[in-house]
Design an enzyme around this catalytic site. Structure first.
Site, short mmCIF file in Angstrom:
data_model
loop_
_atom_site.label_atom_id
_atom_site.label_comp_id
_atom_site.label_asym_id
_atom_site.label_seq_id
_atom_site.Cartn_x
_atom_site.Cartn_y
_atom_site.Cartn_z
N HIS A 372 0.80 -1.22 0.00
CA HIS A 372 0.00 0.00 0.00
C HIS A 372 0.83 1.27 0.00
CE1 HIS A 372 -4.16 -1.44 0.51
NE2 HIS A 372 -3.66 -2.40 1.24
N LYS A 569 0.55 14.61 1.16
CA LYS A 569 -0.81 14.89 0.70
C LYS A 569 -1.03 16.38 0.45
CE LYS A 569 -2.68 10.78 3.01
NZ LYS A 569 -3.21 10.02 1.87
N THR A 671 -8.65 6.41 -1.93
CA THR A 671 -10.05 5.99 -2.14
C THR A 671 -11.00 7.16 -1.90
OG1 THR A 671 -10.12 5.16 0.15
CG2 THR A 671 -9.69 3.55 -1.60
#
Length: 841
Positions: A372, A569, A671
């Site tokens: 991941h 992010k 997601t």
């Protein structure tokens, strides 16, 4: 009373659709309220009614669960076991009402009684058993496994205190204990009879057995007990009900009576306290040694309990473990459960005396591994001294696995010692470490990434040596999200609108949303689409006012970035855009701009200083912008506290613009990007993770792309990236940075955000400075496009219509076909006899 052989078997009734009528449901609700909770309706609280309703629904799940387990036993199916240290299932009640098909029935019944079902749904405490996307993905996959009628068990840990609740105090994140079990958990079933001993620490001794074979005995320092707690997981519109089995740590002997009699009251309960610490909290602070040790113990505890459970279940119906790999498929959700490779070897070789080669063949056929992350710091490594202290026997097994593995590597690459060193399970480059990702690769028959880009980067960088060694092992399975929770349940207005045009089959086949394309330019449908979005935005605006005191305009663009706080992010790139807009308005208070409400949400790891500082920055900028009369409500900034699944279900449906702005090559998949687009939000993003595939599916014209690509990022860094040059050459960026470091957003304190500013100017690992101008230009384009309501609405409709690929159902079907080799098992509801109950496990 003993039951004689000839006696007619006792039958549990109501194992049919008749148990879903309102009369049956109402009777059971009242009985649960009275007999289980000891309350009359006159004195029952909202929590009492919720609890009684949950038990009423759980009864329907258990009827289907027992039928499901009986069918699996009878048909001797292959079972998927999902090993994950995290699960974020979200509240269960609403999802189970939806999957049973009785949400409208219950809602109408409560309305007739003068009550709003939403009030009772809000009473449910969310299980905080995960940190972010990893845990939510695991929950989506359990939902899809059940919906697709795939035999499955989810294995995890029952953390007493989950991920912390977040409050914002003076702009800083404050971590509050997550007491998700304070009102009990009506969905779980405690199974004290399903318990296993787990050894920790100590030493190992080798000696010959009766036949002269060398055997190893592990003499542990301490032993804890793992006890099962089961939560039924029902599929949508099917009878399949699988299980999430969570393990709680308990002491073998919870009370030392002799110590108590001597007056040593602390020692009397010491073993209980020490043992239960194992599952006390999700992810202890692993900066200190004791935190690292506890985390390793947690991971091993999960894997040992799960594997012992699987072996028990297998031997209940099979004479030996010879066909174990034909009955079980284990998916390792990242490296947290990678120690299970070694634990299965120990259980087979040490406990069952199975020859090494046979045990290793079985192990590799059982396990598959999902990677991941591309971030090196997220690829777990354990110091050898710590590993030896906690798991001495496992370290011996790892050394043996590594010896045999490296022998095969040397045969494949003669004389290439560097290749062997790079592939080794032991990192010898400095302090010696066990590489858990390497262990997962060597001990699995399949390795998969979670987006097309991520998988290619695994092959070319992170796991390149393993790909060159075993290219046949590598697969890509792009992540997906369940449309049940993240559209049908969380966005009932949009669901009703979609159903009115194309029916409801899309809930189980998301590709059918493509039928919406024919309505993308229909003026009436567009108007209805906008009305749904506006109603959702008003709902979130009310929540923002209640939680933060900030009033926002639902007619403004809701520009949203909610996700875990991390520098890669790039929430702080979003903040640079806010300051850019703010400076424009300060220079010209009459400037016409697209009104925006910019909403943030997400938690920072307690020990991650820079992420916590970014939260403070967002709050500080919001404080200045929101009270400045020159802005005049054209720009609002909100940090929505305690982002979790419950809050996400409100926020995703309200978004106009979804920010997916990570540095290209850093996000494995994401997601949240899928959930936003599924609910009609347009994306501004980089070519990172699943953004690449989302853009391909929805069309480049319906996606606001900016930023450098992976190849460009690699080239820039290879040339010696100097972020200060971007600061010098870009007037607007320089103004933003200068205002930030002047202390303007910190009441004149120049030091508060100094670490952040200096990181951007002199280090900037995630290329904010390099991507700034492109980001601002695309944000301006998004703002102008939003003013064209017809065009924006068409783009929004097409985003939803083209999200079929990103269902977790599609992902699970690919796992079943390519990795697990399992097939659906149809479950038919039948009456359950006492004899069948005896066999239920």
């Amino acid at each position: 009373m003993a039951i004689e052989e000839k006696t007619t078997p006792f039958i549990i009734k109501e194992a049919s659709d008749n148990d879903l009528d309102m009369e049956s449901l109402g009777r059971d609700l009242n009985e649960n309220l009275f007999y289980y909770l000891g309350k009359s309706p006159l004195v029952a609280t909202l929590q009492d009614i919720y609890h009684a309703l949950a038990l009423t629904v759980r009864k329907r799940l258990l009827q289907r669960w027992i039928n499901t387990s009986m069918a699996y036993v009878k048909q001797k199916v292959k079972v998927v076991c999902y090993f994950s240290a995290e699960y974020l299932p979200g509240p269960h009640l609403g999802n189970n009402l939806l999957n049973l098909g009785i949400f409208p029935t219950i809602s109408q019944a409560f309305a007739r009684a003068g009550a709003n079902l939403d009030y009772f749904l809000d009473q449910e405490e969310e299980p905080g058993l995960g940190n972010g996307g990893l845990g939510r993905l695991a929950a989506c996959y359990l939902d899809s496994l059940a919906t697709l009628e795939i035999p499955a068990i989810g294995y995890g840990l029952r953390y007493e205190f989950g991920i912390f609740d977040q409050e914002i105090r003076d702009g800083w994140q404050a971590e509050i204990t997550d007491k998700w079990l304070q009102w009990d958990n009506p969905w779980e079933i405690h199974h004290p009879e399903i318990a296993y001993e787990v050894k920790l620490g100590g030493c190992c001794q080798t000696h010959p057995d009766r036949d002269g074979r060398l055997v190893v005995h592990w003499h542990p320092e301490r032993v804890v007990k793992g006890v099962a707690y089961d939560t039924p997981i029902l599929g949508y519109n099917v009878n399949t009900c699988n299980v999430l089995r969570l393990w709680k740590a308990e002491a073998i002997e919870s009370f030392d009576f002799q110590a108590f009699n001597k007056g040593d009251y602390y020692d009397a309960v010491d073993e209980k306290l020490v043992s239960e610490n194992l599952t006390k909290v999700l992810y202890p602070n692993d900066e200190p040694f004791e935190g690292k040790k506890l985390r390793l113990e947690q991971q091993y505890f999960l894997c040992s309990c799960a594997l012992q459970d699987m072996i028990r279940l297998h031997l209940h119906f099979a004479p030996n473990l010879g066909d174990f790999h034909e009955s079980w498929a284990v998916q390792l959700n990242d490296t947290h459960p990678a120690i299970s490779v070694v634990e299965l070897m120990r259980l087979l070789v040490d406990e069952r005396q199975i020859p090494w080669d046979q045990a290793w063949d079985t192990t590799r056929k059982v396990f598959s591994y999902t990677n991941h992350t591309l971030l090196p710091e997220a690829l777990e490594k354990w110091p050898l001294p710590l590993f030896a202290q906690v798991l001495p026997r496992h370290l011996e097994i790892i050394f043996e696995i590594n010896r045999r593995f490296l022998d095969s590597v040397r045969l494949r690459y003669p004389g290439d010692d560097n290749k062997a060193a790079r592939l080794s399970l032991i990192d010898e480059s400095g302090d010696r470490y066990v590489r858990m990702a390497h262990l997962a690769c060597v001990g699995s028959h399949a390795i998969n990434g979670v987006s097309a880009l991520h998988t290619e980067l695994l092959k070319s960088s992170t796991l390149q040596d393993f790909f060159e060694l075993w290219p046949e092992k590598f697969y890509n399975i792009t992540n997906g999200v369940t449309p049940r929770r993240f559209l049908a349940l969380s966005n009932p207005r949009l669901t009703a609108l979609i159903n009115s045009k194309i029916g409801s089959d899309w809930i189980k086949d998301l590709y059918k949303l493509r039928q919406l394309e024919e309505f993308a330019e229909d003026p009436d449908f567009q108007q209805s689409w906008r009305e749904v979005k506006l109603a959702n935005k008003r709902q979130v605006a009310d929540a923002i006012k209640a939680r933060t005191g900030i009033s926002v305009d639902p007619q403004s663009m809701f520009d949203i970035q909610v996700k875990r706080l991390h520098e890669y992010k790039r929430q702080h790139l979003n903040v640079l855009h806010i300051i850019t807009l703010y400076l424009r308005l300060k220079k010209d208070p009459t400037l016409e701009i697209t009104p925006r409400t910019i909403i943030f949400g997400g938690k920072a790891a307690p020990g991650y200083f820079m992420a916590r500082l970014i939260i403070k920055l967002i709050s500080s900028v919001a404080e200045v912008v929101n009270r400045d009369p020159d802005v005049n409500d054209r720009l609002k900034v909100v940090f929505f506290p305690n982002f979790n699944v419950k809050n996400a279900q409100k926020i995703y449906p309200a978004a106009d613009l979804s920010q997916q702005i990570s540095t290209a090559g850093k996000e494995a998949s994401g997601t949240g990007n899928m959930k936003f687009a599924l609910n009609g939000a347009l994306t501004i993003g980089t070519l990172d993770g699943a953004n690449v595939e989302i853009r391909e599916e929805v069309g480049p014209e319906n996606f606001f792309l900016f930023g450098h690509t992976v190849e460009e990022v690699q080239y820039i860094k290879a040339q010696g990236y100097n972020p200060y040059l971007y600061y010098q050459s870009n007037e607007h960026l320089r103004e933003v940075i200068d205002l930030l470091r002047s202390g303007f957003f910190a009441h004149g304190d120049r030091d508060l955000f100094r670490p952040l500013v200096e990181s951007l100017l002199y280090q900037d690992d995630y290329l904010l400075m390099a991507d700034y101008q492109s980001y601002i230009e695309r944000q301006d384009e998004a703002g102008m496009t939003f003013l064209d309501k017809k065009r924006w609405t068409r783009m929004s409709i097409l985003n939803t219509a083209r999200m079929g690929k990103f269902s977790s159902d599609r992902a699970i079907q690919e796992y079943c076909q390519h990795i697990w080799q399992v097939k659906p098992t149809f479950i038919e509801l039948q009456d359950i006899t006492l004899e069948q109950v005896r066999l239920n496990i």
